[in-house]
Design a protein around this motif. Structure first.
Motif, PDB file in Angstrom:
ATOM      1  N   UNK A 138       0.835  -1.200   0.000  1.00 21.33           N
ATOM      2  CA  UNK A 138       0.000   0.000   0.000  1.00 21.33           C
ATOM      3  C   UNK A 138       0.872   1.254   0.000  1.00 21.33           C
ATOM      4  N   UNK A 139       1.902   1.237   0.839  1.00 19.93           N
ATOM      5  CA  UNK A 139       2.796   2.378   0.927  1.00 19.93           C
ATOM      6  C   UNK A 139       3.509   2.660  -0.383  1.00 19.93           C
ATOM      7  N   UNK A 143       3.392   5.987  -2.711  1.00 19.34           N
ATOM      8  CA  UNK A 143       4.614   6.713  -3.064  1.00 19.34           C
ATOM      9  C   UNK A 143       4.824   6.735  -4.574  1.00 19.34           C
ATOM     10  N   UNK A 144       4.451   5.648  -5.237  1.00 20.69           N
ATOM     11  CA  UNK A 144       4.548   5.598  -6.696  1.00 20.69           C
ATOM     12  C   UNK A 144       3.637   6.644  -7.332  1.00 20.69           C
ATOM     13  N   UNK A 145       2.451   6.778  -6.777  1.00 19.93           N
ATOM     14  CA  UNK A 145       1.518   7.780  -7.290  1.00 19.93           C
ATOM     15  C   UNK A 145       2.055   9.193  -7.055  1.00 19.93           C
ATOM     16  N   UNK A 146       2.634   9.420  -5.891  1.00 21.47           N
ATOM     17  CA  UNK A 146       3.215  10.735  -5.597  1.00 21.47           C
ATOM     18  C   UNK A 146       4.358  11.047  -6.553  1.00 21.47           C
ATOM     19  N   UNK A 147       5.207  10.057  -6.806  1.00 19.84           N
ATOM     20  CA  UNK A 147       6.358  10.257  -7.693  1.00 19.84           C
ATOM     21  C   UNK A 147       5.912  10.529  -9.123  1.00 19.84           C
ATOM     22  N   UNK A 154       9.345  15.104  -4.932  1.00 22.04           N
ATOM     23  CA  UNK A 154       8.788  16.452  -5.013  1.00 22.04           C
ATOM     24  C   UNK A 154       9.287  17.211  -6.239  1.00 22.04           C
ATOM     25  N   UNK A 155       9.805  16.486  -7.186  1.00 20.00           N
ATOM     26  CA  UNK A 155      10.370  17.109  -8.385  1.00 20.00           C
ATOM     27  C   UNK A 155      11.861  17.275  -8.232  1.00 20.00           C
ATOM     28  N   UNK A 175      12.545  -8.995  -0.820  1.00 23.93           N
ATOM     29  CA  UNK A 175      11.865  -9.718  -1.882  1.00 23.93           C
ATOM     30  C   UNK A 175      10.573  -9.070  -2.337  1.00 23.93           C
ATOM     31  N   UNK A 176      10.390  -7.808  -2.031  1.00 23.69           N
ATOM     32  CA  UNK A 176       9.175  -7.092  -2.425  1.00 23.69           C
ATOM     33  C   UNK A 176       9.433  -6.370  -3.737  1.00 23.69           C
ATOM     34  N   UNK A 177       8.545  -6.580  -4.713  1.00 21.70           N
ATOM     35  CA  UNK A 177       8.690  -5.938  -6.017  1.00 21.70           C
ATOM     36  C   UNK A 177       8.405  -4.446  -5.914  1.00 21.70           C
ATOM     37  N   UNK A 178       9.199  -3.663  -6.627  1.00 24.62           N
ATOM     38  CA  UNK A 178       9.028  -2.213  -6.633  1.00 24.62           C
ATOM     39  C   UNK A 178       8.288  -1.782  -7.887  1.00 24.62           C
ATOM     40  N   UNK A 179       7.358  -0.842  -7.780  1.00 25.59           N
ATOM     41  CA  UNK A 179       6.770  -0.254  -8.978  1.00 25.59           C
ATOM     42  C   UNK A 179       7.871   0.288  -9.884  1.00 25.59           C
ATOM     43  N   UNK A 180       7.619   0.274 -11.168  1.00 28.19           N
ATOM     44  CA  UNK A 180       8.658   0.611 -12.138  1.00 28.19           C
ATOM     45  C   UNK A 180       9.247   1.998 -11.905  1.00 28.19           C
ATOM     46  N   UNK A 181       8.392   2.973 -11.626  1.00 28.58           N
ATOM     47  CA  UNK A 181       8.934   4.328 -11.457  1.00 28.58           C
ATOM     48  C   UNK A 181       9.739   4.469 -10.165  1.00 28.58           C
ATOM     49  N   UNK A 182       9.375   3.710  -9.116  1.00 31.32           N
ATOM     50  CA  UNK A 182      10.161   3.739  -7.888  1.00 31.32           C
ATOM     51  C   UNK A 182      11.501   3.044  -8.072  1.00 31.32           C
TER      52      UNK A 182
END
Length: 209
Positions: A138-139, A143-147, A154-155, A175-182
């Motif tokens: 969830x976190x 954070x992915x959405x914020x980025x 924050x830019x 072992x947790x997958x990261x969203x692509x942008x993160x």
């Protein structure tokens, strides 16, 4: 100044921020693996018995990741580690508090150390791990959405990205997958000279069995 830290802990973020700031500082390793943080010697310096902790030049000790990061950013303004306006500073602290207080402490901690909360109860430790993984997921989504498609949260680079750096490293090592942008942001932060230096130094300072 002296930074008390331990390789692999969240304190690598403060280490990198100090490097970014251009401050003169030294490192003292507190070996968490051997519970050195609970020793009388360390607790006489930091009664909280944890890292990071920053012993400043005036002899005062500063603890807690967000507070240390904020102080370094304000004490060394030429490094531009936090926004120039009240709103920008507030948003950086908002993100940093979420990273440390929610995603780390209510997520990653349960994934990595469920035995700290349920010693000897392996069945319920696994339940706690599952809960922690869900909280991290969830976190990371938030954070992915914020980025979005920005280079940093924050830019422009800020202390919030130092928190993101250690959090993403812990998540990936768990072992947790990261969203692509993160994942791309983690690589971007890791390639900043200050963070590359901190990573190199941490590896050199890591206690060996």
């Amino acid at each position: 100044m002296k930074l008390f830290d331990f390789p692999g802990s969240c304190s690598i973020g403060i280490h990198a921020i100090l490097e970014e700031s251009g401050a003169s500082y030294e490192i003292e390793i507190v070996d968490l693996a051997s519970f050195a943080q609970l020793s009388d010697g360390y607790k006489s310096i930091n009664p909280k018995g944890k890292v990071p902790a920053l012993l400043r030049d005036d002899g005062t000790l500063l603890t807690e990741f967000p507070a240390i990061a904020f102080w370094v950013a304000k004490a060394f303004p030429k490094a531009v580690l936090i926004g120039a306006t009240l709103e920008e500073e507030t948003r950086a602290l908002e993100l940093l508090d979420y990273i440390v207080g929610s995603v780390h402490m209510r997520g990653i901690t349960f994934v990595i150390m469920p035995m700290k909360f349920l010693p000897g109860d392996e069945k319920h430790q696994e339940t706690l791990r599952v809960f922690g993984r869900n909280q991290v997921k969830i976190g990371l989504e938030n954070l992915s959405e914020t980025l979005g498609d920005k280079p940093y949260l924050l830019g422009n680079f800020s202390i919030a990205d130092a928190g993101l750096f250690y959090l993403l490293r812990m998540a990936r090592e768990s072992g947790i997958d990261l969203p692509e942008n993160l994942a791309a942001c983690l690589a971007r932060i890791s390639n900043r000279p200050a963070f590359a230096m901190a990573l190199s130094r941490f590896e050199a300072l890591r206690p060996r069995p």
